[in-house]
Scaffold this active site. Structure first.
Site, PDB file in Angstrom:
ATOM      1  N   PRO A 111       0.789  -1.227   0.000  1.00 45.06           N
ATOM      2  CA  PRO A 111       0.000   0.000   0.000  1.00 45.06           C
ATOM      3  C   PRO A 111       0.828   1.288   0.000  1.00 45.06           C
ATOM      4  O   PRO A 111       1.852   1.381   0.671  1.00 45.06           O
ATOM      5  CB  PRO A 111      -0.816  -0.104   1.296  1.00 45.06           C
ATOM      6  CG  PRO A 111      -0.110  -1.102   2.132  1.00 45.06           C
ATOM      7  CD  PRO A 111       0.537  -2.064   1.180  1.00 45.06           C
ATOM      8  N   ASN A 112       0.313   2.233  -0.768  1.00 46.50           N
ATOM      9  CA  ASN A 112       0.830   3.608  -0.866  1.00 46.50           C
ATOM     10  C   ASN A 112       2.136   3.731  -1.635  1.00 46.50           C
ATOM     11  O   ASN A 112       2.591   4.853  -1.891  1.00 46.50           O
ATOM     12  CB  ASN A 112       0.978   4.253   0.537  1.00 46.50           C
ATOM     13  CG  ASN A 112      -0.361   4.374   1.227  1.00 46.50           C
ATOM     14  OD1 ASN A 112      -1.309   4.882   0.625  1.00 46.50           O
ATOM     15  ND2 ASN A 112      -0.472   3.888   2.439  1.00 46.50           N
TER      16      ASN A 112
ATOM     17  N   ARG B   9       5.566  12.523  -2.438  1.00 44.89           N
ATOM     18  CA  ARG B   9       5.682  13.084  -1.079  1.00 44.89           C
ATOM     19  C   ARG B   9       6.801  12.367  -0.339  1.00 44.89           C
ATOM     20  O   ARG B   9       7.242  11.305  -0.742  1.00 44.89           O
ATOM     21  CB  ARG B   9       4.364  12.878  -0.316  1.00 44.89           C
ATOM     22  CG  ARG B   9       3.291  13.882  -0.651  1.00 44.89           C
ATOM     23  CD  ARG B   9       2.030  13.589   0.124  1.00 44.89           C
ATOM     24  NE  ARG B   9       2.334  13.180   1.492  1.00 44.89           N
ATOM     25  CZ  ARG B   9       1.560  12.342   2.204  1.00 44.89           C
ATOM     26  NH1 ARG B   9       0.481  11.824   1.688  1.00 44.89           N
ATOM     27  NH2 ARG B   9       1.880  12.029   3.448  1.00 44.89           N
TER      28      ARG B   9
ATOM     29  N   TYR C 106      11.840   8.494   1.309  1.00 46.76           N
ATOM     30  CA  TYR C 106      11.742   7.456   0.269  1.00 46.76           C
ATOM     31  C   TYR C 106      12.473   7.797  -1.030  1.00 46.76           C
ATOM     32  O   TYR C 106      12.510   6.973  -1.939  1.00 46.76           O
ATOM     33  CB  TYR C 106      10.265   7.168  -0.041  1.00 46.76           C
ATOM     34  CG  TYR C 106       9.497   6.672   1.168  1.00 46.76           C
ATOM     35  CD1 TYR C 106       9.874   5.489   1.800  1.00 46.76           C
ATOM     36  CD2 TYR C 106       8.420   7.388   1.689  1.00 46.76           C
ATOM     37  CE1 TYR C 106       9.194   5.031   2.920  1.00 46.76           C
ATOM     38  CE2 TYR C 106       7.723   6.935   2.803  1.00 46.76           C
ATOM     39  CZ  TYR C 106       8.124   5.755   3.411  1.00 46.76           C
ATOM     40  OH  TYR C 106       7.452   5.302   4.516  1.00 46.76           O
TER      41      TYR C 106
ATOM     42  N   ASN D  57       8.024  -5.916  -0.887  1.00 46.79           N
ATOM     43  CA  ASN D  57       7.942  -4.713  -0.066  1.00 46.79           C
ATOM     44  C   ASN D  57       6.467  -4.553   0.276  1.00 46.79           C
ATOM     45  O   ASN D  57       5.703  -3.985  -0.504  1.00 46.79           O
ATOM     46  CB  ASN D  57       8.471  -3.478  -0.799  1.00 46.79           C
ATOM     47  CG  ASN D  57       8.425  -2.249   0.102  1.00 46.79           C
ATOM     48  OD1 ASN D  57       7.900  -2.296   1.229  1.00 46.79           O
ATOM     49  ND2 ASN D  57       8.968  -1.129  -0.373  1.00 46.79           N
TER      50      ASN D  57
ATOM     51  N   ALA E   4       3.225  -0.855   4.710  1.00 47.26           N
ATOM     52  CA  ALA E   4       2.764  -0.872   6.109  1.00 47.26           C
ATOM     53  C   ALA E   4       2.233  -2.245   6.524  1.00 47.26           C
ATOM     54  O   ALA E   4       2.233  -2.571   7.725  1.00 47.26           O
ATOM     55  CB  ALA E   4       1.701   0.200   6.301  1.00 47.26           C
TER      56      ALA E   4
ATOM     57  N   GLU F 133      12.612  -9.908   1.759  1.00 43.12           N
ATOM     58  CA  GLU F 133      11.902  -8.711   2.244  1.00 43.12           C
ATOM     59  C   GLU F 133      12.710  -7.487   1.852  1.00 43.12           C
ATOM     60  O   GLU F 133      13.940  -7.469   2.031  1.00 43.12           O
ATOM     61  CB  GLU F 133      11.746  -8.794   3.770  1.00 43.12           C
ATOM     62  CG  GLU F 133      11.071  -7.563   4.358  1.00 43.12           C
ATOM     63  CD  GLU F 133      10.891  -7.657   5.874  1.00 43.12           C
ATOM     64  OE1 GLU F 133      11.235  -8.693   6.474  1.00 43.12           O
ATOM     65  OE2 GLU F 133      10.409  -6.652   6.431  1.00 43.12           O
TER      66      GLU F 133
ATOM     67  N   HIS G 105      12.850  -3.035   1.633  1.00 39.34           N
ATOM     68  CA  HIS G 105      12.300  -1.711   1.971  1.00 39.34           C
ATOM     69  C   HIS G 105      13.205  -0.615   1.435  1.00 39.34           C
ATOM     70  O   HIS G 105      14.443  -0.755   1.446  1.00 39.34           O
ATOM     71  CB  HIS G 105      12.182  -1.537   3.488  1.00 39.34           C
ATOM     72  CG  HIS G 105      11.262  -2.528   4.120  1.00 39.34           C
ATOM     73  ND1 HIS G 105       9.891  -2.423   4.038  1.00 39.34           N
ATOM     74  CD2 HIS G 105      11.518  -3.667   4.804  1.00 39.34           C
ATOM     75  CE1 HIS G 105       9.344  -3.450   4.664  1.00 39.34           C
ATOM     76  NE2 HIS G 105      10.308  -4.223   5.129  1.00 39.34           N
TER      77      HIS G 105
ATOM     78  N   SER H 223      13.287   2.514   2.864  1.00 33.02           N
ATOM     79  CA  SER H 223      13.846   3.112   4.082  1.00 33.02           C
ATOM     80  C   SER H 223      14.324   1.985   5.004  1.00 33.02           C
ATOM     81  O   SER H 223      14.145   0.799   4.682  1.00 33.02           O
ATOM     82  CB  SER H 223      12.767   3.948   4.786  1.00 33.02           C
ATOM     83  OG  SER H 223      11.715   3.102   5.257  1.00 33.02           O
TER      84      SER H 223
ATOM     85  N   ARG I 217      13.275   3.986  12.363  1.00 34.08           N
ATOM     86  CA  ARG I 217      12.168   4.958  12.360  1.00 34.08           C
ATOM     87  C   ARG I 217      11.288   4.761  13.613  1.00 34.08           C
ATOM     88  O   ARG I 217      11.809   4.431  14.669  1.00 34.08           O
ATOM     89  CB  ARG I 217      11.397   4.808  11.046  1.00 34.08           C
ATOM     90  CG  ARG I 217      12.296   5.088   9.825  1.00 34.08           C
ATOM     91  CD  ARG I 217      11.567   4.860   8.522  1.00 34.08           C
ATOM     92  NE  ARG I 217      10.412   5.746   8.395  1.00 34.08           N
ATOM     93  CZ  ARG I 217       9.471   5.594   7.456  1.00 34.08           C
ATOM     94  NH1 ARG I 217       9.569   4.613   6.567  1.00 34.08           N
ATOM     95  NH2 ARG I 217       8.449   6.423   7.393  1.00 34.08           N
TER      96      ARG I 217
HETATM   97  O1  CA2 Z   1      10.618   1.758   3.421  1.00 36.86           O
HETATM   98  C1  CA2 Z   1       9.765   1.079   2.859  1.00 36.86           C
HETATM   99  O2  CA2 Z   1       9.906   0.594   1.729  1.00 36.86           O
HETATM  100  C2  CA2 Z   1       8.416   0.867   3.567  1.00 36.86           C
HETATM  101  O3  CA2 Z   1       7.958  -0.449   3.250  1.00 36.86           O
HETATM  102  C3  CA2 Z   1       7.475   1.913   3.013  1.00 36.86           C
HETATM  103  C4  CA2 Z   1       6.110   1.904   3.682  1.00 36.86           C
HETATM  104  C5  CA2 Z   1       6.255   1.941   5.202  1.00 36.86           C
HETATM  105  O4  CA2 Z   1       4.975   1.817   5.810  1.00 36.86           O
HETATM  106  C6  CA2 Z   1       7.174   0.866   5.728  1.00 36.86           C
HETATM  107  O5  CA2 Z   1       7.309   1.013   7.121  1.00 36.86           O
HETATM  108  C7  CA2 Z   1       8.536   0.951   5.081  1.00 36.86           C
HETATM  109  C8  CA2 Z   1       5.275   3.110   3.240  1.00 36.86           C
HETATM  110  C9  CA2 Z   1       5.152   3.315   1.777  1.00 36.86           C
HETATM  111  C10 CA2 Z   1       4.364   4.561   1.539  1.00 36.86           C
HETATM  112  O6  CA2 Z   1       5.128   5.439   0.764  1.00 36.86           O
HETATM  113  C11 CA2 Z   1       4.698   6.707   0.581  1.00 36.86           C
HETATM  114  C12 CA2 Z   1       5.369   7.423  -0.377  1.00 36.86           C
HETATM  115  C13 CA2 Z   1       5.025   8.723  -0.631  1.00 36.86           C
HETATM  116  C14 CA2 Z   1       3.986   9.309   0.063  1.00 36.86           C
HETATM  117  C15 CA2 Z   1       3.310   8.589   1.023  1.00 36.86           C
HETATM  118  C16 CA2 Z   1       3.662   7.289   1.278  1.00 36.86           C
END
Ligand code: CA2
Length: 158
Positions: A13-14, A21, A26, A77, A80, A101, A103, A105, A110
């Site tokens: 997701p996202n 953003r 990211y 990936n 969340a 797995e 990511h 970040s 965090r």
């Molecule tokens: O670091 C990663 O790849 C994560 O999987 C990214 C997820 C986060 O919930 C994980 O803890 C780590 C979030 C991806 C959402 O990315 C966005 C990008 C731009 C704007 C809003 C969200």
């Protein structure tokens, strides 16, 4: 010679919002940029990737199930859902192929709620914190692990 199955690269997701953003966390690459970089990397290794993104947990479960027969390895990936999903844990557990797995970040550096991963305990390994490079390193790992399995499989057949 028959085509080997692709590496599935599944994004949760996202991640479709990347580049729009939070570039400080990211990076500036969009998900499409990451897809293109992954395809180039895989091609250089003689592999194919099947790169997908969904905001829906059940769709990700369906894709993990599909990977059981259609992929040589999975790079996941789960966004969340990494930190919440028993369903993804169970689906990933049913894989008999390597799972990495991944990511962008480093979730451990965090908020504390990101330190828990339902994927890590059943992943072969994890790559995190390197932005787009996390995906490219994960492809190298998936390639190496799949190659070992293919070699073992071929020697069993002869
Ligand atoms: O670091 C990663 O790849 C994560 O999987 C990214 C997820 C986060 O919930 C994980 O803890 C780590 C979030 C991806 C959402 O990315 C966005 C990008 C731009 C704007 C809003 C969200």
């Amino acid at each position: 010679m028959p085509l080997t199955p692709p590496i599935f690269i599944l994004n949760g997701p996202n991640l479709n919002l990347l580049g729009e953003r939070e570039p400080d966390i990211y990076g500036h690459a969009s998900l499409e940029d990451i897809r293109l970089a992954c395809e180039t990397k895989a091609k250089a290794l003689g592999r194919r990737v099947d790169f997908r993104q969904s905001n829906h947990e059940g769709v990700l479960v369906d894709w993990l199930q599909e990977a059981r027969s259609q992929a040589c390895a999975v790079i996941l990936n789960a966004g969340a859902y990494t930190h919440t999903s028993v369903a993804l844990h169970d689906a990933a557990r049913a894989l008999a192929i390597p799972l990495i797995e991944t990511h962008l970040s480093n979730p451990s550096a965090r908020e504390s709620f990101r330190r828990r991963s339902f994927i890590s305990p059943i992943a072969q390994g994890m790559v995190a914190g390197f932005g787009v490079l996390s995906y490219l390193l994960a492809i190298e790992a998936a390639h190496a692990l799949a190659k070992t399995r293919e070699t073992e499989h071929n020697s069993e057949e002869t």
